[in-house]
Design a protein around this motif. Structure first.
Motif, PDB file in Angstrom:
ATOM      1  N   LYS A  69       0.827  -1.206   0.000  1.00 30.18           N
ATOM      2  CA  LYS A  69       0.000   0.000   0.000  1.00 30.18           C
ATOM      3  C   LYS A  69       0.863   1.258   0.000  1.00 30.18           C
ATOM      4  O   LYS A  69       0.407   2.326  -0.418  1.00 30.18           O
ATOM      5  CB  LYS A  69      -0.905   0.001   1.229  1.00 30.18           C
ATOM      6  N   ALA A  70       2.103   1.130   0.453  1.00 31.83           N
ATOM      7  CA  ALA A  70       3.023   2.265   0.469  1.00 31.83           C
ATOM      8  C   ALA A  70       3.608   2.546  -0.906  1.00 31.83           C
ATOM      9  O   ALA A  70       4.317   3.539  -1.087  1.00 31.83           O
ATOM     10  CB  ALA A  70       4.152   2.011   1.471  1.00 31.83           C
ATOM     11  N   GLY A  71       3.331   1.657  -1.878  1.00 26.65           N
ATOM     12  CA  GLY A  71       3.824   1.863  -3.230  1.00 26.65           C
ATOM     13  C   GLY A  71       5.096   1.114  -3.546  1.00 26.65           C
ATOM     14  O   GLY A  71       5.546   1.118  -4.691  1.00 26.65           O
ATOM     15  N   SER A  72       5.704   0.467  -2.552  1.00 26.50           N
ATOM     16  CA  SER A  72       6.936  -0.287  -2.763  1.00 26.50           C
ATOM     17  C   SER A  72       6.617  -1.721  -3.180  1.00 26.50           C
ATOM     18  O   SER A  72       5.527  -2.231  -2.925  1.00 26.50           O
ATOM     19  CB  SER A  72       7.784  -0.296  -1.490  1.00 26.50           C
ATOM     20  N   ARG A  73       7.577  -2.354  -3.818  1.00 23.65           N
ATOM     21  CA  ARG A  73       7.459  -3.749  -4.212  1.00 23.65           C
ATOM     22  C   ARG A  73       8.446  -4.587  -3.418  1.00 23.65           C
ATOM     23  O   ARG A  73       9.639  -4.290  -3.395  1.00 23.65           O
ATOM     24  CB  ARG A  73       7.715  -3.907  -5.711  1.00 23.65           C
ATOM     25  N   LYS A  76      11.495  -1.393  11.443  1.00 24.17           N
ATOM     26  CA  LYS A  76      11.152  -0.240  10.611  1.00 24.17           C
ATOM     27  C   LYS A  76      10.149  -0.629   9.528  1.00 24.17           C
ATOM     28  O   LYS A  76       9.164   0.085   9.287  1.00 24.17           O
ATOM     29  CB  LYS A  76      12.418   0.327   9.972  1.00 24.17           C
ATOM     30  N   CYS A  77      10.384  -1.757   8.869  1.00 22.39           N
ATOM     31  CA  CYS A  77       9.502  -2.199   7.784  1.00 22.39           C
ATOM     32  C   CYS A  77       8.134  -2.620   8.325  1.00 22.39           C
ATOM     33  O   CYS A  77       7.111  -2.425   7.657  1.00 22.39           O
ATOM     34  CB  CYS A  77      10.143  -3.345   7.020  1.00 22.39           C
ATOM     35  N   ARG A  78       8.116  -3.187   9.523  1.00 18.70           N
ATOM     36  CA  ARG A  78       6.846  -3.601  10.108  1.00 18.70           C
ATOM     37  C   ARG A  78       5.955  -2.385  10.365  1.00 18.70           C
ATOM     38  O   ARG A  78       4.736  -2.433  10.165  1.00 18.70           O
ATOM     39  CB  ARG A  78       7.106  -4.371  11.407  1.00 18.70           C
ATOM     40  N   LYS A  79       6.568  -1.296  10.793  1.00 13.23           N
ATOM     41  CA  LYS A  79       5.807  -0.071  11.021  1.00 13.23           C
ATOM     42  C   LYS A  79       5.400   0.588   9.705  1.00 13.23           C
ATOM     43  O   LYS A  79       4.327   1.176   9.594  1.00 13.23           O
ATOM     44  CB  LYS A  79       6.641   0.909  11.846  1.00 13.23           C
ATOM     45  N   LYS A  80       6.257   0.492   8.700  1.00 12.15           N
ATOM     46  CA  LYS A  80       5.998   1.155   7.423  1.00 12.15           C
ATOM     47  C   LYS A  80       4.952   0.433   6.591  1.00 12.15           C
ATOM     48  O   LYS A  80       4.053   1.061   6.009  1.00 12.15           O
ATOM     49  CB  LYS A  80       7.306   1.260   6.618  1.00 12.15           C
ATOM     50  N   TRP A 104       3.761  -6.246   5.344  1.00 10.00           N
ATOM     51  CA  TRP A 104       5.007  -6.829   5.836  1.00 10.00           C
ATOM     52  C   TRP A 104       4.766  -8.202   6.456  1.00 10.00           C
ATOM     53  O   TRP A 104       5.575  -9.117   6.301  1.00 10.00           O
ATOM     54  CB  TRP A 104       5.684  -5.915   6.844  1.00 10.00           C
ATOM     55  N   GLU A 105       3.632  -8.343   7.163  1.00  7.59           N
ATOM     56  CA  GLU A 105       3.282  -9.643   7.727  1.00  7.59           C
ATOM     57  C   GLU A 105       3.093 -10.668   6.614  1.00  7.59           C
ATOM     58  O   GLU A 105       3.546 -11.820   6.718  1.00  7.59           O
ATOM     59  CB  GLU A 105       2.004  -9.523   8.560  1.00  7.59           C
ATOM     60  N   LYS A 106       2.437 -10.249   5.544  1.00  8.92           N
ATOM     61  CA  LYS A 106       2.230 -11.140   4.395  1.00  8.92           C
ATOM     62  C   LYS A 106       3.561 -11.515   3.764  1.00  8.92           C
ATOM     63  O   LYS A 106       3.799 -12.674   3.397  1.00  8.92           O
ATOM     64  CB  LYS A 106       1.325 -10.456   3.377  1.00  8.92           C
ATOM     65  N   TYR A 107       4.460 -10.514   3.661  1.00  2.47           N
ATOM     66  CA  TYR A 107       5.785 -10.758   3.079  1.00  2.47           C
ATOM     67  C   TYR A 107       6.574 -11.748   3.928  1.00  2.47           C
ATOM     68  O   TYR A 107       7.197 -12.683   3.404  1.00  2.47           O
ATOM     69  CB  TYR A 107       6.528  -9.431   2.946  1.00  2.47           C
TER      70      TYR A 107
END
Length: 499
Positions: A413-417, A474-478, A483-486
């Motif tokens: 959702k943040a636009g990153s892949r 950091k990634c978990r917050k972002k 991130w959980e799915k990743y």
């Protein structure tokens, strides 16, 4: 450039682990740069701005709001002011302990440091003894170090190179950088070889015998540069500061770095210091230690050849890929202060050459099977590190490249892949595994008679794990649920199937 080359914050994080977590409450530091006022567009026929009856045109631009561009930092790292003070004092002591406490009589830097500190605490010393220690330092080592820096600076300025733009800064500008690290290094080595041709082994043996004095010289230069850029950040026109280095606490800001990109004209101090003096100084010391071994044994052992070759490959690879540092946090985010100046001017050349120094004092002849195994570890680590980073860089810059177009990913959702296949489908930080394997290959040629040559790969493993944990948080917050799915798809952190 591999994680190792960013000094750069490695041992600082190590001390941070010891001293505790951040001390101040965090606050958002994201700042929007002030936008320039919209300008009237001239009429193609009259030259006047559209919608204006005036014969004169006044093009105005809003002045930059430096208070918004340079907000007060409210988030400490590395233990805050106390941690910063510890780094400024303890890290130089550690460098000196390894410089003066490792020689041909034994590699016991921590034991010797403890004995020396105990004598001082118990009063078992005299001022005459301390003054004699200070007086024994050779000022010629400072001249040597300054001459070395002067050569690199001269070649960096004079040699041609590709001019590129850095990332966009908060004030809307982009700085330009000249990429010529590899050609400057080649020129420096060639001129040094020609100038010392008639002197035989005098220069490398001088470096070996005066290594502790050179360590002191590197500390003096590192402190001088750190003080200079800190003071200059308050002088003259407003400067773009690092978001993390404007706390108002002089000790912390001095350590972390206050100004983002200090320059003398077009000469960028941080960009120059980031790679060239530290890496080239490290390689020069390695080569000098190999010559010292040759002078002693009339040959160079296979263990020394491995260490010098592995570390030379790393240095040359970093110089060749110099452009990659323009997107690292060291350049885009961190200020230029003691942490980066000390790390690149002192820590890297004086501590990373430890294995070559050890082998100069205690030569090791490896059996052929050990050579093959160590080379295998180095090649595997380099392959993992370079392949993984290249895959990610290609995916970011050109996702349609044939080598990465079939990679699977999660669109956040943040636009990153987030890549979930290829190298990055095996572990979330697979490049760390390659980096650590290479650090092991650097230490193994020293044998197992002393743990000191393994200092680097031991603390580097701790730091990589700590760095991965910080990045995960950091990634978990972002990314949140993405991130959980990743993580449910890419289950391992660094070592596939293990961790």
């Amino acid at each position: 450039m591999r994680a190792r080359a960013s000094f750069t914050k490695e041992f600082c994080v190590f001390l941070h682990l010891i001293m505790g977590k951040q001390k101040k409450g965090s606050a958002s530091q994201n700042v929007q740069a002030s936008k320039t006022a919209s300008r009237s567009q001239p009429n193609a026929n009259t030259g006047k701005p559209k919608g204006s009856d005036s014969d004169s045109v006044s093009v105005k631009q809003e002045p930059l709001d430096w208070k918004k561009l340079n907000p007060k930092t409210e988030h400490y790292e590395f233990g805050g002011p106390f941690g910063a003070f510890a780094m400024i004092t303890l890290l130089p002591v550690l460098v000196l302990a390894f410089a003066f406490g490792c020689d041909s009589t034994g590699y016991d830097p921590l034991h010797r440091l403890y004995a020396f500190a105990s004598d001082i605490v118990q009063g078992n010393f005299s001022w005459e003894m301390l003054s004699s220690l200070a007086a024994s330092w050779k000022p010629s080592s400072l001249l040597w170090f300054l001459g070395f820096l002067a050569q690199i600076i001269t070649y960096s300025i004079a040699m041609p190179g590709e001019t590129v733009q850095g990332t966009k800064l908060r004030d809307g500008t982009r700085l330009t950088y000249k990429l010529n690290a590899l050609s400057a290094a080649q020129t420096g080595f060639m001129i040094s070889m020609l100038s010392h041709k008639s002197q035989g082994l005098y220069a490398p043996l001088w470096v070996y015998h005066n290594f502790p004095h050179l360590a002191v010289a590197s500390l003096i230069v590192a402190f001088a540069v750190s003080i200079g850029v800190y003071v200059a950040s308050f002088i003259g026109k407003p400067r773009l500061l690092a978001l993390g280095g404007n706390t108002g606490n002089p000790i912390y800001d001095f350590m972390i770095g206050r100004e983002l990109n200090p320059r003398i004209g077009n000469f960028d101090l941080k960009f120059f210091t980031e790679l060239r003096p530290g890496l080239l100084g490290w390689l020069v010391i390695d080569i000098c230690m190999a010559f010292k071994q040759y002078a002693t044994l009339n040959r160079v052992t296979n263990s020394m050849i491995l260490v010098v070759a592995f570390q030379a490959i790393y240095v040359l690879d970093a110089l060749y890929n110099e452009v990659s540092i323009l997107t690292t946090m060291d350049i885009t985010t961190d200020g230029f202060g003691f942490m980066l100046a000390f790390g690149n001017l002192c820590w890297v050349p004086m501590m990373y050459s430890l294995q070559a120094r050890y082998l100069a004092d205690f030569p090791v002849d490896l059996p052929i099977i050990s050579v093959i195994a160590i080379v295998g570890i180095e090649v595997l680590g380099l392959y993992i590190f370079r392949s993984a980073n290249s895959e990610k860089d290609k995916f970011r810059t050109n996702p349609n490249d044939p080598s990465v177009k079939d990679l699977k990913y999660i669109e956040t959702k943040a636009g990153s892949r987030l890549i979930t296949s290829g190298w990055w489908g095996k572990a979330r930080h697979i490049n760390y595994l390659g980096d650590w394997l290479m650090s092991i290959a650097w230490c193994l040629p020293c044998g197992f008679n002393s743990v000191i040559p393994y200092f680097y790969c031991i603390y580097f493993a701790i730091l990589l794990i700590h760095r991965e944990r910080r990045d995960d948080d950091k990634c978990r917050k972002k990314y949140g649920e993405d991130w959980e799915k990743y993580c449910s798809t890419v289950k391992y952190r660094i070592i596939p199937g293990i961790y």
